[in-house]
Design a protein around this motif. Structure first.
Motif, PDB file in Angstrom:
ATOM      1  N   TYR A 176       2.206   1.802   5.745  1.00  0.00           N
ATOM      2  CA  TYR A 176       0.931   2.493   5.602  1.00  0.00           C
ATOM      3  C   TYR A 176       0.308   2.719   6.965  1.00  0.00           C
ATOM      4  CZ  TYR A 176       1.520   1.266   0.747  1.00  0.00           C
ATOM      5  OH  TYR A 176       2.028   1.136  -0.514  1.00  0.00           O
ATOM      6  N   SER A 185       4.151  -2.705   3.937  1.00  0.00           N
ATOM      7  CA  SER A 185       3.819  -3.139   2.578  1.00  0.00           C
ATOM      8  C   SER A 185       4.404  -4.524   2.337  1.00  0.00           C
ATOM      9  CB  SER A 185       4.395  -2.154   1.568  1.00  0.00           C
ATOM     10  OG  SER A 185       4.280  -2.653   0.260  1.00  0.00           O
ATOM     11  N   CYS A 197      -2.943   4.435   1.655  1.00  0.00           N
ATOM     12  CA  CYS A 197      -2.444   3.804   0.426  1.00  0.00           C
ATOM     13  C   CYS A 197      -3.193   4.366  -0.784  1.00  0.00           C
ATOM     14  CB  CYS A 197      -2.584   2.279   0.481  1.00  0.00           C
ATOM     15  SG  CYS A 197      -4.278   1.664   0.355  1.00  0.00           S
ATOM     16  N   CYS A 240      -7.145   4.517   5.124  1.00  0.00           N
ATOM     17  CA  CYS A 240      -5.753   4.115   4.905  1.00  0.00           C
ATOM     18  C   CYS A 240      -5.111   5.156   3.996  1.00  0.00           C
ATOM     19  CB  CYS A 240      -5.703   2.736   4.248  1.00  0.00           C
ATOM     20  SG  CYS A 240      -4.025   2.092   4.006  1.00  0.00           S
ATOM     21  N   HIS A 279      -4.834  -3.393   3.520  1.00  0.00           N
ATOM     22  CA  HIS A 279      -4.206  -2.977   4.783  1.00  0.00           C
ATOM     23  C   HIS A 279      -5.252  -2.867   5.889  1.00  0.00           C
ATOM     24  CE1 HIS A 279      -1.973  -1.155   1.343  1.00  0.00           C
ATOM     25  NE2 HIS A 279      -1.087  -1.988   1.844  1.00  0.00           N
TER      26      HIS A 279
END
Length: 79
Positions: free
Chosen positions: A26, A19, A40, A38, A55
């Motif tokens: 992640y 992050s 997240c 992902c 990401h």
């Protein structure tokens, strides 16, 4: 849940992405059909058409080469 359908996909690669704003890490997964997921919150809870989070974009834009060079030591070549 947003991930419906991803449970049956074949995983090709897994990536860890740090992050930018916290100490979180992640996991981005690339599937055989060239789609990504992902873990997240932005990707999991996105409403509407699925889009790549930052990401996933980081992995797509900075994807490491898959060609590996392997050095074997201790093998005698009897030519």
């Amino acid at each position: 849940m947003s991930n419906v359908g991803y449970a049956n996909k074949i995983i090709k690669s897994r990536f860890k992405v740090d992050s930018e704003s916290s100490s979180r890490e992640y996991e981005v997964i690339e599937y055989e059909d060239q789609t990504f997921s992902c873990n997240c919150m932005s990707w999991i809870y996105h409403k509407g058409q699925r889009v790549n989070c930052k990401h996933i974009l980081e992995i797509i834009n900075n994807k490491p080469q898959r060609d590996l060079q392997i050095e074997v030591k201790g093998v005698k070549n009897d030519k």
